[in-house]
Design a protein around this motif. Structure first.
Motif, PDB file in Angstrom:
ATOM      1  N   ARG A 102      53.505 -41.788 -36.701  1.00 18.97           N
ATOM      2  CA  ARG A 102      53.121 -41.361 -38.046  1.00 18.97           C
ATOM      3  C   ARG A 102      54.258 -41.636 -39.033  1.00 18.97           C
ATOM      4  NH1 ARG A 102      48.825 -38.211 -38.664  1.00 18.97           N
ATOM      5  NH2 ARG A 102      48.936 -37.519 -36.511  1.00 18.97           N
ATOM      6  N   TRP A 117      43.014 -44.095 -52.003  1.00 23.26           N
ATOM      7  CA  TRP A 117      44.282 -43.642 -51.417  1.00 23.26           C
ATOM      8  C   TRP A 117      45.079 -42.879 -52.476  1.00 23.26           C
ATOM      9  CZ3 TRP A 117      47.400 -45.881 -47.002  1.00 23.26           C
ATOM     10  CH2 TRP A 117      46.556 -46.389 -46.009  1.00 23.26           C
ATOM     11  N   GLU A 121      50.587 -41.510 -48.504  1.00 20.24           N
ATOM     12  CA  GLU A 121      49.661 -41.266 -47.397  1.00 20.24           C
ATOM     13  C   GLU A 121      50.396 -41.437 -46.065  1.00 20.24           C
ATOM     14  OE1 GLU A 121      46.560 -40.264 -47.560  1.00 20.24           O
ATOM     15  OE2 GLU A 121      45.968 -40.729 -49.645  1.00 20.24           O
ATOM     16  N   ASP A 122      49.832 -40.819 -45.013  1.00 20.72           N
ATOM     17  CA  ASP A 122      50.366 -41.014 -43.666  1.00 20.72           C
ATOM     18  C   ASP A 122      49.652 -42.170 -42.977  1.00 20.72           C
ATOM     19  OD1 ASP A 122      52.262 -39.063 -43.681  1.00 20.72           O
ATOM     20  OD2 ASP A 122      50.934 -37.507 -42.883  1.00 20.72           O
ATOM     21  N   TRP A 124      49.927 -45.090 -39.406  1.00 21.33           N
ATOM     22  CA  TRP A 124      50.441 -45.263 -38.051  1.00 21.33           C
ATOM     23  C   TRP A 124      51.162 -46.599 -37.962  1.00 21.33           C
ATOM     24  CZ3 TRP A 124      50.686 -41.693 -34.351  1.00 21.33           C
ATOM     25  CH2 TRP A 124      50.988 -42.096 -33.049  1.00 21.33           C
ATOM     26  N   ARG A 169      43.080 -44.248 -35.560  1.00 21.80           N
ATOM     27  CA  ARG A 169      42.625 -43.010 -36.188  1.00 21.80           C
ATOM     28  C   ARG A 169      43.727 -42.247 -36.927  1.00 21.80           C
ATOM     29  NH1 ARG A 169      37.487 -43.312 -36.434  1.00 21.80           N
ATOM     30  NH2 ARG A 169      36.311 -43.613 -34.506  1.00 21.80           N
ATOM     31  N   HIS A 170      44.966 -42.362 -36.417  1.00 27.12           N
ATOM     32  CA  HIS A 170      46.052 -41.603 -37.033  1.00 27.12           C
ATOM     33  C   HIS A 170      46.384 -42.086 -38.444  1.00 27.12           C
ATOM     34  CE1 HIS A 170      46.749 -39.926 -33.076  1.00 27.12           C
ATOM     35  NE2 HIS A 170      46.733 -41.150 -32.602  1.00 27.12           N
ATOM     36  N   THR A 171      45.942 -43.290 -38.804  1.00 23.36           N
ATOM     37  CA  THR A 171      46.090 -43.704 -40.202  1.00 23.36           C
ATOM     38  C   THR A 171      44.925 -43.076 -40.932  1.00 23.36           C
ATOM     39  OG1 THR A 171      47.178 -45.783 -39.625  1.00 23.36           O
ATOM     40  CG2 THR A 171      46.118 -45.678 -41.781  1.00 23.36           C
ATOM     41  N   GLU A 172      45.240 -41.990 -41.644  1.00 24.38           N
ATOM     42  CA  GLU A 172      44.146 -41.138 -42.107  1.00 24.38           C
ATOM     43  C   GLU A 172      43.128 -41.872 -42.972  1.00 24.38           C
ATOM     44  OE1 GLU A 172      46.089 -37.577 -43.526  1.00 24.38           O
ATOM     45  OE2 GLU A 172      46.811 -37.271 -41.457  1.00 24.38           O
ATOM     46  N   LYS A 173      43.589 -42.745 -43.864  1.00 20.78           N
ATOM     47  CA  LYS A 173      42.633 -43.457 -44.719  1.00 20.78           C
ATOM     48  C   LYS A 173      42.452 -44.901 -44.241  1.00 20.78           C
ATOM     49  CE  LYS A 173      42.513 -40.251 -48.332  1.00 20.78           C
ATOM     50  NZ  LYS A 173      43.346 -39.827 -49.473  1.00 20.78           N
TER      51      LYS A 173
END
Ligand code: XMP
Length: 507
Positions: A102, A117, A121-122, A124, A169-173
């Motif tokens: 992250r 966005w 943003e967070d 991966w 999935r960990h890349t939120e957008k």
């Protein structure tokens, strides 16, 4: 079609999954197999360059011709793809301090790719090389907050690179970014769905097989082969010779269940009980790959015999799906992890031409296709069961005793999961036995018995997996039933390793 050019990372298929889930058909092509003319033939609406394990500045690193920039198509480079684009457009790539997991990025101003966005943003990340500078005219769109590394860039108005992984999935957008690329930059429309696919696949099989030819349709009762068989039957009618081989490595009661399910679908298979033959061939075989090859070889022999009984049989229809194709290393650039019997395990001199109508579909897509074809839920939602069956759930030599243990213990695992209402929420659930033993006491007597390992995993497509956090009392019930109902067993363990590094099946 969106063309995903793979540079060797397994991420390429995850990108493909996201694109398809957004309603756009995509195909993954290894970089070494792609040229300007194949692209011109395929006429994709956009190109995505995947991540990969190499460094762009190493001699002989995977690359792609700069025709890719001149086609006028939208291009999105991800990770390695991003670095490659940076280099091709006059930038520089260097070894950096590495960003893993992250990571916070700052987006520097509006761009269609980053619609929706926020300013921060967070995402991966997973890279050690980074883009140190971009070429003339290339715009930096985002940077990592901590390192200041270039996280996104744009060359011209349709060529983008992102250092992070939007497909994870960990890349939120991340899905939002892929959707922006598809719908706002490439302006494609979401028209693809699995449900509309059945007729097309039937038509494909029909047109591939000449009218005077017949095809063996190999079924196991699993969702893949059953779906392929229903398609082949619709395409070929009586020219589809449906064959169900019992290799003696099936689960408890499975042969009967499968036969009745196939009959109710109008498939009326020829049933061949070849158990003895498979078990004889497996005698003394302990090496995992060898086991798979032996199973593949005997399958092929039996198919050949069926084929010689009718000279118009010239084809074999199988339910191979996308991950089988990838993991068997049938795709250039991918490493051979296991020879899934239905891909790498079948000898080349089979004398039959192989058709795999589902080879571009992922498991959950096959399930949806199955339901759309009217295949009952009991088959459509069945857990995957490997072609070599219990042979890959018995570690070491396959003996009658170990088979019996794996079979009965697996039945208990499946039964208890169903009872707990958890069967449909896990990918696979089974028991494994090897040669290791444990000292126990049973009825006040010393017992030196087998160790059974229970493996229950969650997965989206079998490519990666996590162990299921089952309730302790469920694990307890499973363990005590196995030790009491399978007398040879004194110890039950639970597998708590993800894939990777473990694979799902032990062999
Ligand atoms: P592994 O064990 O490689 O398995 O993590 C990934 C998925 O593939 C299934 N599998 C097979 N399926 N023939 C098949 O048709 C095979 O030889 C085979 N080996 C593994 C496995 O059950 C899991 O769902």
């Amino acid at each position: 079609t969106v063309l995903i050019i793979s540079f060797g990372g397994q991420y390429a298929h995850m990108i493909s999954r996201r694109v398809r889930d957004l309603g756009v058909y995509s195909e993954v092509v290894p970089y070494a197999a792609v040229s300007q003319s194949t692209v011109e033939e395929l006429r994709p609406r956009a190109i995505i360059l995947s991540g990969g394990p190499s460094s762009v500045y190493e001699p002989g690193a995977p690359a792609i011709g700069d025709w890719v920039l001149k086609l006028g198509l939208p291009v999105l480079g991800i990770c390695y793809g991003h670095q490659l684009l940076a280099e091709m457009t006059g930038g520089r790539v260097e070894r950096g301090q590495g960003e893993y997991g992250r990571t916070r990025v700052t987006v520097d101003g509006p761009d269609p790719l980053f619609d929706g966005w926020g300013r921060e943003e967070d995402v991966w990340m997973s890279h050690s090389d980074y883009v140190a500078s971009v070429g003339p005219g290339v715009k930096v769109l985002a940077t990592s907050k901590d390192t200041g590394y270039i996280a996104a860039m744009k060359a011209g108005d349709k060529i983008y690179g992102v250092q992070f992984h939007p497909e994870v999935r960990h890349t939120e957008k991340g899905v939002k970014l892929i959707a922006n690329f598809l719908f706002k930059v490439a302006k494609v429309r979401p028209t693809w769905s699995v449900e509309g696919l059945a007729e097309k696949l039937v038509e494909q099989v029909r047109s591939q097989i000449p009218r005077e030819d017949k095809a063996i349709v190999a079924v196991s009762g699993g969702v893949d082969s059953t779906t392929a068989a229903v398609i082949a039957k619709r395409a070929l009618g009586d020219r589809a010779v449906v064959v169900f081989i019992n290799h003696g490595l099936l689960r408890e009661g499975e042969a009967e269940e499968v036969l009745s399910a196939l009959k109710s679908l109008g498939l009326n298979p020829i049933y061949i009980d070849a158990s003895d033959r498979f078990l004889r061939a497996l005698k003394g075989v302990t090496d995992p790959e060898q086991k798979r090859l032996v199973v593949g070889k005997v399958f092929a022999e039996v198919f050949k015999e069926v084929a010689t009984s009718d000279s118009s049989i010239r084809w074999l229809v199988q339910g191979t799906t996308y991950p089988d194709v990838i993991e068997s290393g049938a795709e250039a650039g991918a490493d051979r992890i296991k020879s899934h019997h239905n891909v790498g395990g079948l000898p080349r001199d089979l004398g039959l031409r192989v058709i795999e109508p589902l080879r571009y579909l992922y498991k959950d897509e096959v399930r949806r296709l199955a339901l759309s074809l009217g295949i009952p839920e009991s088959i459509a939602m069945r857990h995957p069961f490997p072609g070599p069956g219990l042979a890959v759930r018995v570690i070491g030599e396959v003996t009658e005793e170990k088979l019996r243990i794996a079979r009965r213990a697996s039945m208990i695992v499946e039964e208890e999961l169903r009872r707990a209402g958890l069967y449909n929420s896990v990918w696979q659930a089974f028991a494994v036995v090897g040669d290791d033993k444990w000292v126990g006491v049973k009825g006040d007597r010393r017992a030196f018995g087998y160790i059974v390992t229970v493996r229950v995993v969650e997965s989206e497509d079998g490519m990666t997996a996590d162990w299921a956090r089952l309730p302790y009392d469920l694990l307890q019930r499973i363990a005590s039933r196995i030790t009491s109902e399978v007398p040879e067993v004194v110890m039950v363990t639970y597998a708590v390793t993800t894939k990777p590094p473990s694979t799902i099946e032990p062999v």
